[in-house]
Write a protein that holds these residues in place. Sequence first.
Motif, mmCIF file in Angstrom:
data_model
loop_
_atom_site.group_PDB
_atom_site.id
_atom_site.type_symbol
_atom_site.label_atom_id
_atom_site.label_comp_id
_atom_site.label_asym_id
_atom_site.label_seq_id
_atom_site.Cartn_x
_atom_site.Cartn_y
_atom_site.Cartn_z
ATOM 1 N N VAL A 136 0.643 -1.477 0.394
ATOM 2 C CA VAL A 136 -0.009 0.108 -0.133
ATOM 3 C C VAL A 136 0.506 1.061 0.014
ATOM 4 O O VAL A 136 1.781 1.577 0.704
ATOM 5 C CB VAL A 136 -0.678 0.037 0.992
ATOM 6 N N GLY A 137 0.272 2.251 -0.571
ATOM 7 C CA GLY A 137 1.114 3.642 -0.892
ATOM 8 C C GLY A 137 -0.154 4.739 -0.968
ATOM 9 O O GLY A 137 -0.747 4.958 -0.970
ATOM 10 N N TYR A 138 0.991 5.792 -0.464
ATOM 11 C CA TYR A 138 -0.136 6.777 -0.530
ATOM 12 C C TYR A 138 0.050 8.217 -1.310
ATOM 13 O O TYR A 138 1.853 8.463 -1.557
ATOM 14 C CB TYR A 138 -0.062 6.979 0.819
ATOM 15 N N ARG A 139 -0.476 9.087 -1.540
ATOM 16 C CA ARG A 139 -0.054 9.888 -2.296
ATOM 17 C C ARG A 139 -0.925 11.279 -2.342
ATOM 18 O O ARG A 139 -2.281 11.365 -2.853
ATOM 19 C CB ARG A 139 -0.081 9.924 -3.723
ATOM 20 N N PRO A 140 -0.523 12.110 -0.687
ATOM 21 C CA PRO A 140 -1.989 12.656 -0.395
ATOM 22 C C PRO A 140 -1.701 14.391 -1.330
ATOM 23 O O PRO A 140 -1.492 14.666 -1.899
ATOM 24 C CB PRO A 140 -0.943 12.837 0.984
ATOM 25 N N ILE A 141 -3.081 14.381 -1.265
ATOM 26 C CA ILE A 141 -3.678 15.870 -1.965
ATOM 27 C C ILE A 141 -4.710 16.397 -1.873
ATOM 28 O O ILE A 141 -5.937 15.908 -0.646
ATOM 29 C CB ILE A 141 -3.640 15.719 -3.704
ATOM 30 N N LEU A 142 -4.557 17.390 -1.218
ATOM 31 C CA LEU A 142 -5.528 18.778 -0.924
ATOM 32 C C LEU A 142 -5.694 20.274 -1.752
ATOM 33 O O LEU A 142 -5.046 20.553 -1.888
ATOM 34 C CB LEU A 142 -5.138 19.354 0.602
ATOM 35 N N HIS A 143 -7.233 20.188 -2.172
ATOM 36 C CA HIS A 143 -7.450 21.808 -2.822
ATOM 37 C C HIS A 143 -7.370 22.591 -1.592
ATOM 38 O O HIS A 143 -7.358 22.903 -0.305
ATOM 39 C CB HIS A 143 -9.111 21.090 -2.729
ATOM 40 N N LEU A 144 -6.455 24.240 -1.952
ATOM 41 C CA LEU A 144 -6.173 25.020 -1.989
ATOM 42 C C LEU A 144 -6.660 26.184 -1.983
ATOM 43 O O LEU A 144 -7.461 26.644 -0.556
ATOM 44 C CB LEU A 144 -4.299 25.034 -2.204
ATOM 45 N N HIS A 145 -7.289 26.414 -2.961
ATOM 46 C CA HIS A 145 -7.874 28.004 -3.962
ATOM 47 C C HIS A 145 -7.941 27.353 -4.570
ATOM 48 O O HIS A 145 -7.427 27.348 -5.627
ATOM 49 C CB HIS A 145 -6.916 28.538 -3.323
ATOM 50 N N GLY A 146 -9.778 28.661 -4.967
ATOM 51 C CA GLY A 146 -9.507 28.317 -6.405
ATOM 52 C C GLY A 146 -10.029 26.539 -6.844
ATOM 53 O O GLY A 146 -10.177 25.177 -6.549
#
Length: 128
Positions: A18-28
């Motif tokens: 299992v691996g991970y690639r975190p991502i998150l919306h910042l703006h617009g």
Amino acid sequence: QGLSRRSLCFHRGRRGKVGYRPILHLHGSFYAQAAFTFELPKAVAAFGTLLTMRALLAQQGSHRAAGKADSEASCRRLRAAVQEALLLQRRGAHTARPQKFYFKTRIKLATGSELATPGRADLGAALE
């Protein structure tokens, strides 16, 4: 914007690793994404840095870009928040190499379809 199942980008490889690639919306339409890792603690730490980026940006005030001047101001606020979060991450890093982050713009076109720019490690290039 809340968190989604995509936020940690859980991935199971062929051999069950299992691996991970975190991502998150910042703006617009702008997103920040951590580099891929198989280590859950590293992914969680990177996700914490992403949340710090968003919190620092929110602390500066969320303004909708109406014109070119507002857009430039938004870019300055975004740049300042990301740079501060990365500085905090480097100070608290427990490893020799801090987590790497990439930035991109992603636009939803239709149900299940999206258009995204390539992920860029250079924040300035991603904001152009």
